[in-house]
Design a protein around this motif. Structure first.
Motif, PDB file in Angstrom:
ATOM      1  N   VAL A 566      44.910  42.411  36.593  1.00 52.90           N
ATOM      2  CA  VAL A 566      45.654  41.692  35.541  1.00 52.90           C
ATOM      3  C   VAL A 566      45.293  40.211  35.573  1.00 52.90           C
ATOM      4  O   VAL A 566      44.990  39.598  34.535  1.00 52.90           O
ATOM      5  N   ARG A 567      45.281  39.647  36.776  1.00 52.54           N
ATOM      6  CA  ARG A 567      44.968  38.208  36.886  1.00 52.54           C
ATOM      7  C   ARG A 567      43.555  37.921  36.398  1.00 52.54           C
ATOM      8  O   ARG A 567      43.327  36.955  35.670  1.00 52.54           O
ATOM      9  N   ASN A 568      42.619  38.786  36.809  1.00 51.16           N
ATOM     10  CA  ASN A 568      41.220  38.564  36.401  1.00 51.16           C
ATOM     11  C   ASN A 568      41.084  38.615  34.889  1.00 51.16           C
ATOM     12  O   ASN A 568      40.401  37.793  34.284  1.00 51.16           O
ATOM     13  N   CYS A 569      41.723  39.615  34.287  1.00 49.01           N
ATOM     14  CA  CYS A 569      41.599  39.799  32.840  1.00 49.01           C
ATOM     15  C   CYS A 569      42.097  38.544  32.121  1.00 49.01           C
ATOM     16  O   CYS A 569      41.450  38.041  31.194  1.00 49.01           O
ATOM     17  N   ILE A 570      43.247  38.011  32.577  1.00 48.45           N
ATOM     18  CA  ILE A 570      43.805  36.831  31.899  1.00 48.45           C
ATOM     19  C   ILE A 570      42.886  35.631  32.087  1.00 48.45           C
ATOM     20  O   ILE A 570      42.635  34.860  31.151  1.00 48.45           O
ATOM     21  N   SER A 571      42.347  35.504  33.303  1.00 48.27           N
ATOM     22  CA  SER A 571      41.455  34.346  33.499  1.00 48.27           C
ATOM     23  C   SER A 571      40.198  34.487  32.639  1.00 48.27           C
ATOM     24  O   SER A 571      39.711  33.508  32.080  1.00 48.27           O
ATOM     25  N   LEU A 584      37.984  45.081  31.036  1.00 42.76           N
ATOM     26  CA  LEU A 584      39.151  45.246  31.917  1.00 42.76           C
ATOM     27  C   LEU A 584      40.406  45.658  31.154  1.00 42.76           C
ATOM     28  O   LEU A 584      41.353  46.153  31.750  1.00 42.76           O
ATOM     29  N   LEU A 585      40.407  45.436  29.833  1.00 44.95           N
ATOM     30  CA  LEU A 585      41.667  45.609  29.087  1.00 44.95           C
ATOM     31  C   LEU A 585      42.310  46.990  29.257  1.00 44.95           C
ATOM     32  O   LEU A 585      43.508  47.079  29.517  1.00 44.95           O
ATOM     33  N   PRO A 586      41.561  48.095  29.129  1.00 48.34           N
ATOM     34  CA  PRO A 586      42.235  49.402  29.288  1.00 48.34           C
ATOM     35  C   PRO A 586      42.899  49.553  30.654  1.00 48.34           C
ATOM     36  O   PRO A 586      44.008  50.088  30.747  1.00 48.34           O
ATOM     37  N   ALA A 587      42.234  49.053  31.701  1.00 49.66           N
ATOM     38  CA  ALA A 587      42.835  49.144  33.038  1.00 49.66           C
ATOM     39  C   ALA A 587      44.101  48.301  33.093  1.00 49.66           C
ATOM     40  O   ALA A 587      45.109  48.689  33.691  1.00 49.66           O
ATOM     41  N   ALA A 591      47.856  49.417  33.890  1.00 52.00           N
ATOM     42  CA  ALA A 591      48.614  48.805  34.998  1.00 52.00           C
ATOM     43  C   ALA A 591      49.958  48.275  34.505  1.00 52.00           C
ATOM     44  O   ALA A 591      50.940  48.282  35.247  1.00 52.00           O
ATOM     45  N   LEU A 592      50.005  47.847  33.238  1.00 52.95           N
ATOM     46  CA  LEU A 592      51.232  47.224  32.735  1.00 52.95           C
ATOM     47  C   LEU A 592      52.371  48.215  32.566  1.00 52.95           C
ATOM     48  O   LEU A 592      53.466  47.837  32.168  1.00 52.95           O
TER      49      LEU A 592
END
Length: 1890
Positions: A566-571, A584-587, A591-592
């Motif tokens: 989640v952190r990586n995707c946002i960064s 990364l979005l589907p993962a 996760a959400l």
């Protein structure tokens, strides 16, 4: 300090004012007479002194004492201690009661017996009246009250020398402390002494022994359920005969509820006069005397606890939620340890010496300690969820219920939810939420002991120790001074109540008592108040809360790795690395689902907000909004995990610039969540923010923190809001008045500013971006029920317009917007009212807010209009490009792509599943509607799957169901409209429309689809519109000079047919009227060109003479039809002009129907018996449904039996035909004459059969046996079984098929063949056991006396008809299924194979269960079963007439199957085409009607009769893979295209209709150039020349083979046509489309350094495996073609190559004598299929090679029973190996063998094989193919035999011998006696060896 007693009252019995038998209480005296200022006198005290009513008693009862509790208007409790004694009644009282003596006796208190007991003093008849001394107090000192009243009574009874006034005065002036653990000794002035101990803490309840008694009376489970009922606000009623017990029970229950206070009706003792109180709607705890139990029976919602009986009754309609687990079970076990300590030791071998159990008082405290622990565990951490809304002037505290439930993990728990919503908990928050106050045991426990309790959970002894420690503290609270001096109070003597009292209770002197009271009051005023100062302190908060039960969150347990993702995707999003983020979005979305990941997302997004604003670009904005939506979709309306709360500041921070001056914020994209319309959420958020700001108000600036983060995670070193509030409350009294005012004002304005802020926030999230979407708003909970009037207006207008129109001219949009604005304003106003009132905002500020809110909303609406306008102009960059589908030549797009999501349905294809591969669904793409198909093309939404194109399509004509659905889009998770389309080609499109597709477009799509699916006329279908360059009605110019064209002739033909039919309209019922366009003109006006009427002479209508010259051409084209070609092949007659030749044939071709006048649904030329004249056929046809009279459709080449077909009989025609007396009666009607014609007709059919034509023997069976039978004795049928389950096969042999559908009667012919056939069809094995798997016994089962003709008819038609035994035909009635059953069954099959949604239970069992429920395979079984029996009858020489239903559905299926099984010609490509054209097209199967091709047929629905036939063929193909020239793909191809309407072949219902439409005869010169094929056969021919896709490489027919397939359901396989699909290209049946998009070849790739690989991944759930991995032969043929092209040679046709290879192989195999193993692959050596049964079977998961090891046996040796099956299988195992001759041949020579029934003797070459233990025979010595095997394991005896008919004449009788096996007897004959003897010896020795 407080008074011990407020009032002393004397109450006596008085007469009832209404003069009834009962009396009433009267207050004689009360002291003091004036009310105290702080405590008025309680009203109605007389009722409570005698709760059961005031009654006189016949005897003097002992005095009683109890304490009643009254509650005043201020919720203060008053304890009324009542001591009642009895005095002789005064005459006035007796007079009152004597009026109703009878009533008195009935109503007497149950204490009195009604008769005077001998011990009573006083004259007989003396009555006694009750008198009560009452003490009213606000303190709860029961024992002191008992002693004090007892003392007054003792002074009166014993006559002590003490003034009663003094004692009462002292009692009223006694002052004692309230709490603090002090001890006070009091005396009432009568030499008495009492010690009063006050509890240490006032807040802890005093229970004495009441809790322990309650548990003793009711038990653990009952008390626990009462405890839960009281907490969850149910009505509780106690029953007992003892008032004191009722008081104690109620007191005990209240003590258990601590620290919550019960705030509803509490009446421990309810007087009888007030019983109607029990019907109150509010909760209560009430005690009632058990005498009134009957009155409580009808209370439906009251929980009744019977203390005397120990039961608790909970009514059915009441649900008491139990405590959450594990607390329920833990509490139960600890309670049992406390109450029954012996329980733990009961099982010990050496129990310890009995320990002294706790005293009752101590046990009481232990039980209370258990419940105190329970509350500490339940409410642990509650202080972390308190919101300090105001600190000054008084604390205002709110509890965040959702956060508490969420963090405790008890959102779903019914019990805790109800407790938190209850009044008791609200009181708990306001009382205990205060941060600065005195603390008690509970505060300590919940703050400091929770960790210990959690640690002790699994150690019962440690729990018990803790309970005892707590019990000690509770005990000490009640009894601070244990070593207290004993009370000294006088008591009356024994039985003093029975002594006659000297006088009644005296009247006291009011003045004296008042004087004592006044004196004491004056003294008190002078003395300083001895108030013990309360010790206030800050209440400890304790550790943060934890979940009550650590539930592992299963799939979504968030590991650190997930949070990292989640952190990586946002960064990545904020660094602009969109491609990485997309991966990364589907993962992240997965996760959400977990709570921690959602929190993590909120924290990470907070980091990217500067100064409350973060401007993003469009892609970043989309990503952020998508993740927010995903977070919010799982939030409940409570938002118990604080996710929506954390995101609320963010949705107003993230934004994007749409154009200069227009900014769109994230809130406009996340409104579709229920949480925003929940008032409780907004209140909790508001209070949380207010707390943060109030706290900041009092903190030093250095300590200030970001207010937006709320209360969620306070840092360790920071002081919480409660700490700050506690400090402020401590300092408050020391502040000056001005400072106090200033602080109050600051707090009030803080709350006010937050209210304005929240009005803005709420308008952001409640006003939709597009006001036309107000329906979404309406659906939400909070706004939906605001005002029903306005909402109903909107709702009805919305529902009325299916395609919502947004035209603003009507003003509709504005009205709707205003309504939305009004709803939002009302919602916000309601919120503002509530929170401001609770938070103490001034009324001026509140009025100002109400003025402000509408302006805020209106302003926001105006801002949104600009945003909405600009957002529509945004280029949709993020959407993938629409992929255009490939279209067929002539196929046109009707509707261009509508953007949709294709959602997964219940099938595993497309989602990986057992097939393997990734989830390619859901896919994002577009749906296209063309003139021919509905097509979806798109890409998987999951980017990890890669760039795979997903295609799913089906012909529009195949649509069977269309349904609107509402679904969540797979990515944004927004509810959207969708469509659910199901087709009969087993495809399903479950689509959600993208938000850009308006509802008008979606509606347009549905309308167009409907229009294409059900065109008005067949001419509008794709097959007609495709490639129609010219108008169909105009003849082409090229043929002008050649005379009339065929098209014109066909027109004339139709015209004449119509005229003829018009004329015959009177005499005969037509089955259908002429088509619409011709209906207007009456046919009688026109002249006849050709008349075919009943007046014709019998001999005149010969094939050519009766035709006009212009019609000869028509006749010649009729002759070219499939029927005629087939009739001539079968030798059934010719259309020759030479009558003499025609006469010699038994049957002839009759042109009687050439104008379709007799039967519209029959072909123009029919085969009828030679002897029947054409004019008789007209009359015969009337007896049959739809005029479909019996005609011949096939003749067996060997037995010369014929197969006929017809419609079912009309009921009236049957009567005349099958009556026993056939002589016409004088007044016979026309009906009977028709019946006679019919009978003659059948007789003619029988006579036309060679066997029965005459008796001279020329045509008998034996006469032509040498010709037809001698040369080909059919080889025994090969059985093909798999090796999977030999037991099942043997079991199925034992149980012969006995389906309900074969329930056929023997029709009255005893011993004749009819009995056989009937019982055979019924499954009765009269003639020997049937074979395994439903195959019939051997052909020899039929006995000689058989009927010449069997009529297979519907049981319903032939019921009760008895045929004449002299006739030569026989009725066989069977039960068949109807077309509607096929339709129902197919619907269920479709649902089973293509479920619309995920099944509840996954796995193969649910599919098999639905398959079984559909009964599809059962119907296939019935069809095959009947067909095989008909084949048997035909094979044995009897003819069969199939006469079922209307003759065009099941009849067609059976007749076609019979021909396919009997005649190898129909198993070729050409033959199968001929079969379908003849039986299905020419004989009028109603394809258009059954396929619902036009609007007219829409109601009848789709009935797949032809598909069912193809499934039957597929089943036969599976069992005999080497007998069919065509491949299984050919059947699927026909199955797909018979409904697709791509070709004209399967349109319309009969030849007549096809001629009418000009379809039947197409001009030779009509087509120019390569036009689209109009006929499916033409298409197949063209395609077959290019590719072997329709060819079966294993084709190796036996010319004489009659197929007898197994028909049991266990032998049938589900056709993979129903279950397979290819998402890579869509259905493979439109060959041009399937070939369009091959993978780019590897060589085309740009040259790289690495070597190029030709490998590719094949996904079973996506690719077509046959195309990705073709079989070896196809591969080689392709390779040949490629090599030829490379060499520059014109490629040869594949068929030529294949034929050459086969021929070469045949030559190779010859010289060897015995075939080599390599020849297995080659179809030129058919005996391998017979012996080994090798065949390839396409299973659901690829090809499996099944070997069956059944050996070939002689025609009679069929297995019956598992024993023989086992034997056979072991002996035949050898047949796999080709070994040297010397080993296998122990003895050999020539023997004659008698064939099976009706077969001649024949010389054979016999081989005795001792190795394999069998006797084999061949045609001659050099023959390599074994013709049969006798297994010696089954031989019972070898005996000498006798010659039978047809045996060799020259041989000695002794050369005959018989071999008896378990199945049959074999007759042998050697050339001479010695060789016969030698054979017998050899066989015997072989048997003895074994």
């Amino acid at each position: 300090m407080a008074r011990l007693a407020d009032y002393f009252v004397l109450v006596a019995f008085g007469p009832h004012p209404r003069g009834s038998g009962e009396g009433q209480g009267q207050i004689l005296q009360r002291f003091p007479e004036k009310d105290w200022e702080d405590n008025p006198f309680p009203q109605g005290i007389e009722l409570f002194c005698q709760p059961s009513g005031w009654q006189l008693c016949p005897e003097r009862n002992p005095p009683t004492f109890f304490v009643a509790v009254l509650t005043d208007i201020n919720s203060e409790r008053h304890y009324c201690a009542c001591l009642t004694f009895w005095e002789p009644a005064e005459p006035t009282q007796e007079a009152v009661c004597s009026e109703d003596a009878a009533g008195r006796e009935e109503e007497a208190d149950e204490g009195g017996s009604g008769r005077l007991s001998p011990g009573t003093s006083g004259p007989p008849g003396q009555l006694f009246a009750p008198k009560t001394l009452v003490l009213v107090s606000r303190l709860d000192h029961v024992e002191v009250f008992r002693n004090s009243l007892g003392l007054i009574y003792t002074i009166h009874v014993e006559g002590l020398n003490v003034g009663l006034e003094t004692v009462v005065g002292n009692l009223l002036t006694c002052i004692i402390p309230l709490a603090g653990g002090s001890q006070r000794t009091i005396s009432l002035g009568a030499g008495d002494r009492q010690v009063i101990q006050t509890p240490l803490t006032d807040s802890l309840p005093i229970s004495r022994c009441s809790v322990a008694l309650l548990f003793r009376q009711l038990g653990i489970t009952n008390v626990l359920s009462l405890f839960c009922a009281a907490l969850t606000e149910h009505k509780v009623l106690f029953l007992s005969r003892s008032y004191q017990r009722l008081s104690d029970a109620c007191r005990g229950l209240l003590a258990l509820l601590f620290p919550l206070r019960y705030s509803f009706t509490y009446v421990p003792i309810l007087p009888a006069q007030l019983l109607e109180v029990l019907s109150t709607p509010t909760p209560f705890i009430i005690g009632v005397n058990a005498a009134f139990q009957a009155e409580t029976q009808e209370l439906l919602d009251v929980i009744v606890a019977d203390l005397d009986g120990g039961t608790v009754t909970v009514p059915e309609c009441v649900h008491v939620p139990p405590l959450p687990e594990p607390l329920q079970s833990q509490t139960h076990s600890v309670l049992s340890m406390v109450l029954d300590p012996e329980l733990e030791l009961a099982d010990l071998a050496f129990p310890p010496p009995t320990t002294s159990s706790s005293s009752l008082k101590m046990q009481d405290k232990e039980l209370r300690a258990v419940f105190l622990r329970l509350f500490a565990q339940l409410l642990q951490g509650y202080r972390w969820c308190l919101h300090m809304v105001r600190i000054h002037p008084e604390p205002v505290i709110r509890f965040h219920k959702a956060a508490f439930l969420g963090q405790r993990g008890l959102v779903e728990d019914d019990f805790l939810m109800k407790v938190l919503e209850g009044m008791a908990f609200a009181g708990f928050v306001s009382e205990r939420g205060v941060p600065y106050r005195p603390t008690d045991l509970f505060d300590e426990l919940v703050a400091h002991e929770v960790a210990r309790m959690r640690a002790d959970e699994s150690h019962p002894q440690r729990v018990l120790r803790h309970v005892k420690e707590l019990a000690e503290q509770l005990y000490k609270n009640e009894n601070p001074y244990p070593a207290v001096a004993m009370h000294k109070v006088q008591r009356p003597g024994e039985a003093s109540h029975l002594r006659r009292a000297p006088r009644p209770f005296p009247r006291l002197d009011e003045g004296m008592v008042q004087w004592i009271v006044d004196q004491a009051t004056a003294k008190m005023q002078g003395a300083p108040p001895a108030v013990k100062a309360e010790r206030r302190t800050t209440v400890p908060s304790g550790p943060p809360m934890t979940a009550i039960l650590e539930r592992s969150s299963g799939l979504h347990g968030n590991s650190a790795r997930r949070l990292e993702v989640v952190r990586n995707c946002i960064s990545y999003v904020f660094e602009g690395k969109m491609l990485e983020a997309k991966k990364l979005l589907p993962a992240v979305l997965r996760a959400l689902k977990g709570r921690a990941a959602r929190r993590c997302l909120a924290q990470e997004l907070h980091l990217h907000v500067q100064q409350n604003r973060a401007v993003l670009d469009h892609q970043q904005f989309d990503f952020v909004v998508r993740m927010m939506n995903c977070c919010l979709q799982d939030c409940t309306s409570l938002d118990e995990h604080g996710i929506a709360a954390a995101l609320l500041p963010l949705v107003t921070a993230f934004c994007r610039k749409l154009s200069p001056g227009v900014t769109q914020f994230a809130y406009s994209c996340v409104q579709e969540h229920v949480v925003w319309s929940t008032p409780q959420f907004w209140e909790a958020m508001f209070y949380g923010d207010v707390q943060t700001h109030i706290r900041a108000l009092y903190l030093e600036p250095a300590e200030d923190r970001d207010p937006s983060q709320g209360w969620e995670e306070p840092a360790e070193e920071e002081r919480s809001a409660l700490d700050v509030a506690s400090e402020q409350r401590r300092l408050w009294p020391m502040l000056s008045r001005e400072k106090q005012q200033e602080l109050v004002q600051k707090e009030e304005s803080t709350v006010f500013s937050q209210a304005i802020h929240y009005a803005n926030r709420m308008s952001y999230l409640l006003l939709p971006l597009d006001s036309s979407k107000s329906r979404l708003l309406r659906e939400r909970a909070g706004l939906g029920d605001l005002e029903s009037a306005s909402n109903s207006l909107v709702t009805s207008s919305m529902a009325g317009s299916v395609a919502e129109s947004y035209d603003t001219e009507s003003g509709f949009e504005d009205a709707e917007t205003c309504d939305v604005a009004g709803a939002v304003v009302r919602f916000i106003n309601r919120f503002v009212d509530k929170v401001c009132t609770e938070s103490g905002v001034t009324s001026d500020h509140l009025k100002g807010l109400h003025v402000m809110v509408p302006d805020i909303v209106q302003m926001h609406i105006e801002t949104l209009e600009a945003v909405h306008r600009e957002s529509k102009r945004l280029p949709p960059i993020q959407k993938p490009k629409l992929l255009r589908p490939h279209l067929l030549p002539g196929e046109e797009c009707v509707l261009d792509g509508l953007r949709v999501y294709l959602l997964p349905d219940g099938r595993e294809e497309g989602s990986g599943g057992s097939g393997g591969g990734p989830a390619v669904l859901p896919a994002e793409g577009a749906v296209f509607l063309t003139t021919y198909r509905v097509i979806f093309t798109g890409m998987p939404t999951d980017p990890l799957v890669g760039e795979q194109v997903v295609v799913r399509s089906f012909p529009v004509a195949a649509l069977t169901k269309e349904k609107r659905i509402s679904v969540l889009t797979p990515v944004e998770q927004i509810p959207q409209d969708g469509l659910h389309l199901r087709s009969c080609t087993f495809q399903l499109l479950k689509m959600a429309f993208d938000e850009e597709v308006g509802s008008e477009k979606a509606e347009l799509f549905r309308k167009q689809l409907h229009k294409l699916r059900y065109p008005l006329d067949i001419r509008s279908t794709f097959a007609f519109t495709l490639g129609s360059g010219h108008t169909p009605g105009r003849p082409p110019r090229t043929t002008k000079d050649k005379g009339p064209s065929l098209r014109t002739l066909s027109r004339n033909l139709v015209k004449n047919a119509k005229k003829t039919m018009g004329r015959q309209h009177v005499t005969r019922k037509k089955y259908s009227p002429p088509s619409c366009e011709h209906r207007g003109q009456p046919p009688e006006d026109q002249e006849d060109e050709i008349s075919v009427s009943e007046e014709l002479e019998p001999g005149t209508l010969t094939p050519t003479s009766a035709l006009k010259p212009s019609d000869r051409m028509t006749m010649s084209s009729l002759v070219e039809r499939a029927c005629c070609r087939d009739y001539q092949r079968l030798g059934l007659g010719t259309l020759s002009s030479s009558l003499s030749r025609a006469k010699s044939e038994p049957f002839r071709i009759s042109p009687v129907n050439r104008m379709y006048a007799i039967c519209r649904s029959y072909p123009g030329l029919l085969i009828v018996p030679q002897s029947v004249q054409d004019n008789a056929l007209q009359r015969v046809s009337r007896c049959y449904r739809q005029n479909r009279f019996p005609v011949v459709c096939w003749r067996s080449g060997r037995s010369k039996a014929v197969l006929l077909r017809s419609g079912g009989l009309h009921g009236k025609g049957v009567v005349g035909l099958f009556k026993a007396q056939n002589a016409p009666s004088p007044g016979q009607s026309q009906t009977d004459s028709s019946s006679l014609e019919q009978e003659k007709y059948l007789q003619a059919v029988v006579s036309s059969m060679p066997r029965y034509a005459d008796t001279s023997g020329r045509n008998t069976l034996s006469g032509f046996s040498s010709v037809h039978m001698g040369s080909h004795v059919p080889s025994p049928r090969a059985r093909v079984t798999t090796l999977s389950n030999p037991m099942a096969a043997s079991a199925s042999r034992r149980t012969a098929p006995r389906g309900k559908w074969g329930s056929v009667r023997a029709s009255g012919r005893s011993g004749g063949l009819g009995g056989d056939v009937g019982s055979r069809l019924a499954g009765r094995d009269m003639l020997g056991p049937p074979q395994a798997n439903g195959a019939p016994p051997d052909p020899g089962f039929l006995r000689p006396q058989r009927a010449a003709l069997y009529i297979i008819g519907d049981k319903a038609q032939l019921k009760g008809m008895r045929p004449d035994p002299l006739q030569q035909w026989e009725l066989v009635s069977i039960e068949v299924f109807e077309a509607r059953q096929v339709k129902t069954s197919f619907k269920k099959l479709l649902k089973a194979c293509v479920p619309g949604c995920q099944a509840f239970e996954s796995g193969p069992t649910s599919f098999l269960r639905s398959l079984e429920d559909s009964e599809w395979l059962t119907q296939i079984h019935k069809l095959l079963h009947v067909s095989v029996l008909v084949v048997e009858l035909l094979d044995s020489g009897s003819s069969v007439l199939v006469s079922l239903e209307d003759g065009w559905d099941i009849t067609t299926q059976v007749v076609s199957l019979v021909q396919l099984l009997s005649d190898p010609f129909y198993r070729t490509l050409e033959g199968f085409r001929l079969l379908v054209e003849k039986e299905w097209l020419s004989f009028g199967h109603r394809f258009s009607h059954r396929g619902a091709h036009t609007l007219a047929g829409q109601s009848s629905g789709f009935t797949p009769v032809f598909l069912q036939f193809l499934d039957c063929v597929h089943q036969v193909h599976l069992q005999f893979p080497m007998e069919f020239e065509f491949s299984p793909f050919y059947l699927k191809f026909l199955g797909y295209h018979h409904v697709s309407r791509r070709f004209r072949t399967f349109l319309l219902d009969s030849d007549y209709e096809r001629i009418e439409q000009g379809l039947l005869y197409e001009e030779k010169g009509e087509r120019k150039g390569p036009q689209a094929c109009r006929s499916v056969w033409e298409y197949v021919d063209r395609l077959s020349k290019r590719t072997p896709v329709f060819y079966n490489y294993m084709y190796a027919p036996e010319d004489t083979e009659v197929l007898r397939p197994y028909s049991n359901v266990s032998n049938l396989k589900v056709w993979d046509f129903y279950t397979e699909e290819t998402l890579a290209q869509g259905p493979p049946y439109d060959w041009e489309l399937a070939q369009v998009s091959p993978e780019p070849p590897e060589e085309e790739r740009p040259d790289g350094g690495a070597p190029q690989s030709r490998r590719r991944v094949v996904w079973p759930c996506y690719d077509s495996r046959p195309r990705a991995q073709p079989d070896a032969i196809s591969r080689l043929l392709e390779e040949l073609q490629r090599l030829e092209t490379e060499l520059g040679r014109p490629p040869e046709r594949w068929k030529d190559h294949w034929d050459r290879v086969k021929a070469a192989q045949r030559l190779e195999g010859r010289p060897d004598g015995r075939g080599t193993p390599s020849s297995l692959l080659v179809s030129s050596v058919p005996h391998h299929r017979r012996s080994l049964g090798v065949y390839l079977q396409e299973g659901p998961v690829g090809s499996t090679l099944s070997l069956s090891l059944d050996s070939d046996q002689s025609s009679g040796s069929t297995t019956s029973g598992s024993r023989q099956a086992a034997r056979r299988s072991t002996s035949t195992l050898y047949s796999q190996f080709q070994t040297a001759e010397s080993e296998n041949r122990s003895y050999e020579g020539t023997l004659y063998k008698k064939g099976a029934f009706m077969k001649p003797w024949k010389a054979r070459w016999f081989v005795l094989d001792k190795t394999k233990h069998q006797l084999r025979y061949y045609d001659h010595r050099m023959d390599t193919e074994c013709k049969g095997v006798i297994d010696l394991a089954e031989v019972e005896a070898v005996v000498s035999g006798t010659p039978t008919m047809g045996a060799p004449k020259t041989v000695d009788e002794k050369a005959f011998f018989d071999v008896k096996t378990t199945r049959r007897v074999y007759n042998f004959c050697a050339q001479d006696v010695p060789s016969a003897q030698q054979w017998v010896d050899q066989i015997q020795s072989c048997l003895s060896d074994a």
